[in-house]
Every structure is written in structure tokens, then in C-alpha cells.
Design an enzyme around this catalytic site. Sequence first.
Site, mmCIF file in Angstrom:
data_model
loop_
_atom_site.group_PDB
_atom_site.id
_atom_site.type_symbol
_atom_site.label_atom_id
_atom_site.label_comp_id
_atom_site.label_asym_id
_atom_site.label_seq_id
_atom_site.Cartn_x
_atom_site.Cartn_y
_atom_site.Cartn_z
ATOM 1 N N ARG A 1 44.112 31.944 48.319
ATOM 2 C CA ARG A 1 45.507 31.517 48.221
ATOM 3 C C ARG A 1 46.493 32.661 48.041
ATOM 4 O O ARG A 1 47.512 32.727 48.728
ATOM 5 C CB ARG A 1 45.726 30.564 47.015
ATOM 6 C CG ARG A 1 45.524 29.123 47.297
ATOM 7 C CD ARG A 1 44.966 28.491 46.071
ATOM 8 N NE ARG A 1 43.691 29.104 45.827
ATOM 9 C CZ ARG A 1 42.553 28.712 46.425
ATOM 10 N NH1 ARG A 1 42.563 27.687 47.227
ATOM 11 N NH2 ARG A 1 41.418 29.335 46.203
ATOM 12 N N THR A 2 46.208 33.526 47.071
ATOM 13 C CA THR A 2 47.235 34.511 46.720
ATOM 14 C C THR A 2 47.479 35.452 47.896
ATOM 15 O O THR A 2 48.622 35.682 48.299
ATOM 16 C CB THR A 2 46.814 35.293 45.461
ATOM 17 O OG1 THR A 2 46.420 34.349 44.474
ATOM 18 C CG2 THR A 2 47.958 36.128 44.929
ATOM 19 N N LYS B 1 34.944 54.988 48.577
ATOM 20 C CA LYS B 1 34.590 56.428 48.586
ATOM 21 C C LYS B 1 35.050 57.107 47.306
ATOM 22 O O LYS B 1 34.946 58.320 47.171
ATOM 23 C CB LYS B 1 35.261 57.119 49.776
ATOM 24 C CG LYS B 1 34.943 56.524 51.123
ATOM 25 C CD LYS B 1 35.770 57.252 52.197
ATOM 26 C CE LYS B 1 35.975 56.389 53.412
ATOM 27 N NZ LYS B 1 37.123 56.841 54.210
ATOM 28 N N ARG C 1 45.799 42.932 43.892
ATOM 29 C CA ARG C 1 44.846 42.269 42.974
ATOM 30 C C ARG C 1 43.737 43.261 42.665
ATOM 31 O O ARG C 1 43.235 43.942 43.574
ATOM 32 C CB ARG C 1 44.266 41.004 43.599
ATOM 33 C CG ARG C 1 43.120 40.438 42.773
ATOM 34 C CD ARG C 1 42.693 39.072 43.224
ATOM 35 N NE ARG C 1 43.704 38.072 42.913
ATOM 36 C CZ ARG C 1 43.527 36.767 43.077
ATOM 37 N NH1 ARG C 1 42.370 36.309 43.538
ATOM 38 N NH2 ARG C 1 44.482 35.910 42.784
ATOM 39 N N HIS D 1 48.419 36.750 35.824
ATOM 40 C CA HIS D 1 48.545 36.358 37.233
ATOM 41 C C HIS D 1 49.961 35.797 37.393
ATOM 42 O O HIS D 1 50.156 34.596 37.539
ATOM 43 C CB HIS D 1 47.487 35.304 37.571
ATOM 44 C CG HIS D 1 47.294 35.045 39.038
ATOM 45 N ND1 HIS D 1 48.197 35.464 40.009
ATOM 46 C CD2 HIS D 1 46.307 34.396 39.694
ATOM 47 C CE1 HIS D 1 47.752 35.073 41.197
ATOM 48 N NE2 HIS D 1 46.612 34.427 41.030
HETATM 49 N N1 CP Z 1 45.006 30.697 42.503
HETATM 50 C C1 CP Z 1 44.454 31.829 42.998
HETATM 51 O O1 CP Z 1 44.696 32.939 42.502
HETATM 52 O O2 CP Z 1 43.622 31.638 44.056
HETATM 53 P P1 CP Z 1 42.888 32.796 44.878
HETATM 54 O O3 CP Z 1 41.902 33.457 43.934
HETATM 55 O O4 CP Z 1 42.237 32.115 46.032
HETATM 56 O O5 CP Z 1 43.941 33.784 45.280
#
Ligand code: CP
Length: 306
Positions: A51-52, A80, A101, A129
Site C-alpha cells: 500500500r504505502t 553492497k 521505508r 508510520h
Molecule cells: N499499511 C501499510 O503500511 O501497508 P504496506 O506495508 O503494504 O505498505
Amino acid sequence: MKHLMSPLDLSVEELDRLLDLANDIEAHPSRYAHSCEGKKLATLFYEPSTRTRLSFEAAMLNLGGSVLGFSSADSSSAAKGESVSDTIRVISCYADICAMRHPKEGAPLVASMKSSIPIINAGDGGHQHPTQTLTDLLTIRSLKGRLDNFTIGLCGDLKFGRTVHSLIQALIRYPNIRFVLISPEELRLPDNIRDGVLKKNHQDFREEVRLEDAIPQLDLLYMTRVQRERFFNEEDYIRMKDFYILDKEKMKLAKEDMLVLHPLPRVNEISVEIDDDPRAVYFKQAQYGVYVRMALILTLLEVEGC
Ligand code: CP
């Protein structure tokens, strides 16, 4: 230049403006279809995501911009031994804004210190998050009409669930929110959030183990999965993973207008039999994630809609 590391990087007024913009984008998407023409978003994902990453990419494409990036550390020069600091100095030459991320808490913050473009924390370890929180707030405000005066149950892995940590920090800024923390003993909210955020700010909260006991009082139920990737051993994960399963029987105990949210991905904690229940809004929530990320990109790039 502004980065987004935590939901608290935005004041309540800035947050309200961002959510208003997201609602306007939802209502008038064509007005924004060319707003980011010529701009590039880099998505640097050192940890898996559906999603993110894809909602960030959809957001930039919807704004007329372009995207580049990688979806795993293995497919980048991190494999590396390249540091996050060096990577971001290079990416700053290629893109106008970056969503990152990383499994290590604080990695996007380190990147922001070396970056000449805005950095968005797209999830750092078990820490924060913030764009999921923006998504959650937009969902709640759009469907409930307010961000105050409700009882919210947070259920599941409250220890490792970074979405819960960010959401609590954002919600305590609104009046009359009551938190019900529903988790097994081993997965309770960490002390730094329970004591350092909830107690310190004199928030109304209580802890429960049984979802059945808590659900009748809730206006919102925020389910989370048990975070397998953060467990030290598989045995503990297996023991915990099906502790909560929200099913039709439990939904019968809930209010008629209680909303069920989940940041997704879901594993077993919500039975698919309730997906068609009008109170189950987690797929709508994923859609709101695109609008709010569009609004965030526009805001951080200081681009006006057409
Ligand atoms: N909600 C969320 O962070 O989903 P993903 O891990 O799929 O990005």
C-alpha cells in the site's frame, strides 16, 4: 524545506489544511492532474510494502509527476554496504521528493539530515508510520465527520505496531478521545507511549485483554496484525498470531455505527466474512491513503492545485 518524520511534525492547523486538501482532491481529481508535471518522487523501500509504496507512486502519477525507486534493499546498493546518508545525497540529485521505508528506527531521520529534498518517513521499524496516520485521520474525519469525542479501541500487536504508536500521538491533540488498548499481556503498548504519551498528557485510557469485553463501548475499532517480522522467535509469533479474530459474532456486540479500520495487510485478525459489513471500512481507508499522499506531496513541494 520540510520533512515528515512523525505526525507531530504537522500542527493541528496544518493537519486540518492537509485533510481539507485531500478531500478536495477526492472531489475534484482533474484539478490536480497536472500539478506535479516535471517533478519526480523517489520511493526508497528497504522493507516490503504494497500500500504505502504503490499509493505514493499512484499519488505522484495522479498529480502528473513521475516516479523512480527500489522496492527492496537487495535490489539497491545497500546490498553492497552503501549507507542511507550516501544514498540520499545521490537520490537528491535525481528526484524532487522522497518516501523512505526502513527496518531501522530513525533511518529516514538520518536521511533527512543529509538530504536536499523533502523526506517522508514511510515507516521506520516499530517506531512511526506518519502517512498511515494521515490516512487514518482522513478516513475517520471523512466517515465520522469529526476527529474528537469518540472511544477508539486499538487491538492486536500494540507493542510492535508502529501505526498505533503514530495514531495515538496524533489523536491526543483532539478533545475527549477515550482509548481502549486491547492486547495480550506480551504485546501491550510500550512504556514510552503508555507512560510517556498517554499518562503524561492525562489521557483517558484503559487496557483490556478480551475484545468481546471492549467492543460494545467503541465508536471505532482499529485492528492490527501481529508483526511477525519484529519477533525474535517464531514460536512466540505462532502463539500470538491468532489471539484476536474479529468475526460476525463479535460484530454483533458492536454499535450499529462503529467503524472497523485496519492499516492492512490483514492476516487472520479480521475474518473475510465481515468484509461486506458496511462498518468494515479498511479498503476505503486504503483509497483515502492515495488522496492524503497526494495532498502531502503538494504541501511538501509547495505546489498549488490548478
Ligand atoms: N499499511 C501499510 O503500511 O501497508 P504496506 O506495508 O503494504 O505498505
